[in-house]
Design an enzyme around this catalytic site. Sequence first.
Site, short mmCIF file in Angstrom:
data_model
loop_
_atom_site.label_atom_id
_atom_site.label_comp_id
_atom_site.label_asym_id
_atom_site.label_seq_id
_atom_site.Cartn_x
_atom_site.Cartn_y
_atom_site.Cartn_z
N CYS A 155 -17.29 -2.83 -36.76
CA CYS A 155 -16.97 -1.02 -37.35
C CYS A 155 -15.38 -0.84 -38.20
O CYS A 155 -13.98 -1.45 -37.08
CB CYS A 155 -16.79 -0.39 -36.31
SG CYS A 155 -16.86 2.09 -37.11
N CYS A 199 -12.75 14.23 -33.07
CA CYS A 199 -11.94 13.11 -33.78
C CYS A 199 -11.17 12.63 -32.97
O CYS A 199 -9.82 13.76 -33.97
CB CYS A 199 -12.32 13.16 -35.48
SG CYS A 199 -12.10 11.32 -35.46
N CYS A 235 -6.17 10.19 -40.85
CA CYS A 235 -6.89 10.78 -41.59
C CYS A 235 -6.77 12.05 -42.57
O CYS A 235 -6.20 12.71 -41.48
CB CYS A 235 -8.50 11.26 -40.84
SG CYS A 235 -9.58 11.76 -41.82
N CYS A 243 -13.20 6.68 -31.68
CA CYS A 243 -12.61 6.08 -32.74
C CYS A 243 -10.67 7.30 -33.08
O CYS A 243 -10.29 8.48 -33.66
CB CYS A 243 -12.96 6.58 -34.31
SG CYS A 243 -12.15 5.68 -35.63
N GLU A 289 -7.86 0.54 -36.86
CA GLU A 289 -8.33 -0.17 -35.84
C GLU A 289 -9.84 -0.62 -36.53
O GLU A 289 -10.07 -0.05 -37.28
CB GLU A 289 -9.14 1.06 -34.71
CG GLU A 289 -7.61 1.72 -33.80
CD GLU A 289 -8.10 2.41 -32.99
OE1 GLU A 289 -9.54 3.25 -33.03
OE2 GLU A 289 -7.12 3.41 -32.34
N CYS A 333 -10.83 16.68 -38.68
CA CYS A 333 -12.49 17.18 -37.19
C CYS A 333 -11.97 17.77 -35.95
O CYS A 333 -11.65 16.76 -35.65
CB CYS A 333 -13.52 16.46 -38.01
SG CYS A 333 -13.73 15.80 -39.73
#
Length: 350
Positions: free
Chosen positions: A108, A122, A115, A341, A95, A119
């Site tokens: 951005c 997120c 990932c 995100c 994205e 976290c």
Amino acid sequence: MQPAKKPNIRDLSLEEIQQYFEKAGDKKFRANQVYEWLWQKHAHRFEEMTNLSKSLRTRLSEAFILPALTLDASQFSADGTIKSRFKTVDGHLVEGVLIPTESRQTACVSSQIGCSLSCKFCATGYMDRKRNLNFDEIYDEVVLILQQAEKTYQKKLSNIVFMGMGEPLLNYKNVLKAIERISSPDGLGMSARRITVSTAGVAKMIRQLGDDQVKFKLALSLHAANDKKRHEIMPINDTNNIKSLIDALNYFYKQTHNEITLEYILFKDFNDALQDADELVKVYRQVPADLVNIIEYNPIDLASFSKPDEATTENFMQYLEKNRVNARLRRSRGKDIDAACGQLANKQGH
């Protein structure tokens, strides 16, 4: 026997492309033409290189690959934000977001597909890390968002933030190489000082940025100002505690004098009390930070966090102000279009 894998032409420097043409008995200036197509005219296929002969274009496509990112889907927010999902040649989704304001057009961008940091707040943290993005794929993200800015707002990009999917400092070489191409006069020619790399906090790599004398700005995603709370929402804090990050940021600043920002998302009943604000003040005083960005949370389905009410947010901001912290409240953008995100890529089960 397996056929030899064709090299990606964008992995080659101008000198290496020149050598290829010399070996083939071609004129050296052809290399400059090709290089310009790759990095300034943003050709994503050899057929687009129209000032080269058809036979030369065919020869290039036989010798090299030119894998490029393509636009897969876009969502347009009522506030002007455009969120895009890009597709890699091997079918992964990633994205990028265009955030327009009166004075800025900010891209951005993502640095990884998924990932590995998990976290808790997120959306990307709930995806597995599939792989790092290559430097030319990151470059493509910027180019595609730049084209959106020009088409929709008749303006060029003014800023780039690495705050999309992934941890940029765990894809160190590709991120630095992408920024080198973005800021190069024979690339996009953007000033590195208009680029911000945001990290969840990899102390060793923050120090490496200092040693490499980078020119871009750095943002640390702090989100909690004591180790106990930070560990709860950011498992990376186990190996990179707040003290180690403070030391690393001071080292980075000593080496580069580049701007540092602390990022702090407010979560209701978790890190939004005045005691939390006081702990944030204490961290701020130990870091040569120019700014603390207090960020309004964009809730996601996978996490139980929500944003505090206006009065709590206001009290938090006033406490920081009273203690001479240069803080800014960053309102969430694109709330109506899955702007948190990882949300858009998650929709396709990637």
